[in-house]
Design an enzyme around this catalytic site. Sequence first.
Site, PDB file in Angstrom:
ATOM      1  N   LYS A   1       2.766   1.158  39.148  1.00 47.35           N
ATOM      2  CA  LYS A   1       3.370   0.400  40.230  1.00 47.35           C
ATOM      3  C   LYS A   1       2.355  -0.593  40.806  1.00 47.35           C
ATOM      4  O   LYS A   1       1.152  -0.326  40.810  1.00 47.35           O
ATOM      5  CB  LYS A   1       3.833   1.343  41.343  1.00 47.35           C
ATOM      6  CG  LYS A   1       4.972   2.266  40.954  1.00 47.35           C
ATOM      7  CD  LYS A   1       5.345   3.165  42.118  1.00 47.35           C
ATOM      8  CE  LYS A   1       6.467   4.123  41.729  1.00 47.35           C
ATOM      9  NZ  LYS A   1       7.762   3.430  41.540  1.00 47.35           N
TER      10      LYS A   1
ATOM     11  N   ASP B   1       8.863  10.225  47.268  1.00 47.33           N
ATOM     12  CA  ASP B   1       9.665  10.285  46.044  1.00 47.33           C
ATOM     13  C   ASP B   1      10.249  11.664  45.782  1.00 47.33           C
ATOM     14  O   ASP B   1      10.930  11.859  44.786  1.00 47.33           O
ATOM     15  CB  ASP B   1       8.829   9.821  44.845  1.00 47.33           C
ATOM     16  CG  ASP B   1       9.677   9.140  43.781  1.00 47.33           C
ATOM     17  OD1 ASP B   1      10.787   8.692  44.104  1.00 47.33           O
ATOM     18  OD2 ASP B   1       9.231   9.065  42.621  1.00 47.33           O
TER      19      ASP B   1
ATOM     20  N   GLU C   1      10.635   7.973  35.597  1.00 45.33           N
ATOM     21  CA  GLU C   1      10.330   9.395  35.365  1.00 45.33           C
ATOM     22  C   GLU C   1      11.321  10.322  36.061  1.00 45.33           C
ATOM     23  O   GLU C   1      11.526  11.454  35.626  1.00 45.33           O
ATOM     24  CB  GLU C   1       8.907   9.708  35.826  1.00 45.33           C
ATOM     25  CG  GLU C   1       8.716  10.090  37.283  1.00 45.33           C
ATOM     26  CD  GLU C   1       9.149   9.014  38.276  1.00 45.33           C
ATOM     27  OE1 GLU C   1       9.573   9.380  39.386  1.00 45.33           O
ATOM     28  OE2 GLU C   1       9.079   7.809  37.962  1.00 45.33           O
TER      29      GLU C   1
ATOM     30  N   ARG D   1      14.538  10.300  36.272  1.00 45.79           N
ATOM     31  CA  ARG D   1      15.677  10.677  35.431  1.00 45.79           C
ATOM     32  C   ARG D   1      15.273  11.673  34.351  1.00 45.79           C
ATOM     33  O   ARG D   1      16.092  12.459  33.879  1.00 45.79           O
ATOM     34  CB  ARG D   1      16.305   9.424  34.822  1.00 45.79           C
ATOM     35  CG  ARG D   1      15.430   8.638  33.888  1.00 45.79           C
ATOM     36  CD  ARG D   1      15.863   7.194  33.709  1.00 45.79           C
ATOM     37  NE  ARG D   1      15.614   6.406  34.914  1.00 45.79           N
ATOM     38  CZ  ARG D   1      15.861   5.096  35.004  1.00 45.79           C
ATOM     39  NH1 ARG D   1      16.376   4.434  33.971  1.00 45.79           N
ATOM     40  NH2 ARG D   1      15.618   4.450  36.111  1.00 45.79           N
TER      41      ARG D   1
END
Length: 500
Positions: free
Chosen positions: A277, A288, A349, A351
């Site tokens: 990122k 997250d 990641e 999913r």
Amino acid sequence: MYQVTNKNPFESVQECMLIGLFDKPEKFSGVLQPLDDSFQGGLTELVKSGDISAKLKKVSVVHSLGKTDIKRNLFIGLGKEKNITFDHVREAFGVAFKKAKSLKLHSMSIALDTFVNEKITALDVAHALSEASILATYEFAGYKKKSNEPVVDITQVEVFTNSEQEAIKAALLVGDAHGKGTNLARTLVNTPSNLLTATHLAEYAGRLASLHDFELEILEKADMEKLGMGAFLAVNQGSVEPPKMIVLKYQGREEWKDVLGLVGKGVTFDTGGYSLKPKDGIVGMKMDMGGAAAVLGAMDVIGRLKPEQNVVAVIPATDNMVSAEAFKPDDVITSLSGKTIEVLNTDAEGRLVLADAVTYAKQHGANYLVDVATLTGGVIIALGLDKTGALTNNEAFFEEVLQASYEAGEFIWRLPYTEKDKERVRGSKIADLNNSPGREGHAIMGGAFIGEFAEETPWVHLDIAGTASISKDHELGPAGATGVMVRTLALLAERFEPIQ
């Protein structure tokens, strides 16, 4: 905390009385007439001069100056009666309790029936009151050096109403549980990732299990390797922190059937892996695990209210780090379901961990699935910061989730999910699936990938990337984590009817 009584509210001896004020010609009529009489019509004069406002969510504080035993009267405007909604009442209570907290009150009383009209029942008001009081006054303690000033909280609330006491107490209990579960999620999301690892999440789940008598299972890395959770383990490869697959079971029916599965993304920090990122995008990635927090918060509500429902919660907990061992773009991994996945983006990641978690929830008997995740920046581009994106493979089940979200005041918007979307995630030339078909329709692609593992099980995907946090204070809480979807999931469990 709450004491319910059928006495005259204006005989209260508490230091503050909270009163709802509708914007109508005769503002101090009906239940409020005795109060205005105590002031010899002075309250009506204060309305005319603008010192008391009935506009929605406007707060006015009036000292009694010995005219009543109540030291202060705290008026909250409710606007026009014809326009009032449950959300308006809840937010008005939020504003009022923020004011009450600023007054450093230990206790207060509430004239509940001043909030009631033909559209809003006393039970609705009681629920809104207890839920808002907890949500609005929430603070994350943080890690600053504490001042010597003592913390003052409202620990006693006397509720005056003409309604049946036990019914009001029950409604207060429900709102209280919803508020506490939401604040639990907020605190988890606000906690820095060095202080909230996968191990810490598992320990917290263990405390919930002990508190509410849930069945608990924690899979360690060796267990996952034995079972073949290749998608989840790939995300964890770069980390020094061990992964945890957390399972909580609540059985509210005699038979383990019609099971509602709640699956929450528990990525405690997301660097993006080798698809790193940017510096602006990496800040805030402690949040997250907002999906995991929502599921744990909902399970806390479920444990408190004990609905007649079977629920299994599954949380894949890990961080996504960069190291010599980390997984890479172009890797091919094998999921618990047996489906192979070509990794095109290590920052997609969430999913991957949800793929194995959804499969594992089904193995635990989940007949209906809701996954909750801070999954994609694409949902923010599509819907902004105040709407949760949704995908589904089952219209009837989605309607139940939608109704729960409406009652919770947590807006969701359904995104399209077509055969062409499925074709895109099945578009790898060397594997069954690819985890990132491209930027176009990114939020849909993330959900569509998870749908490959839900398969025929009725399923709803909730992408809370935009709604899991807020940048400024609001009526029902401070800036930071919102605890979004806790109340939606809890209401779904409370009201759920299996699809015929």
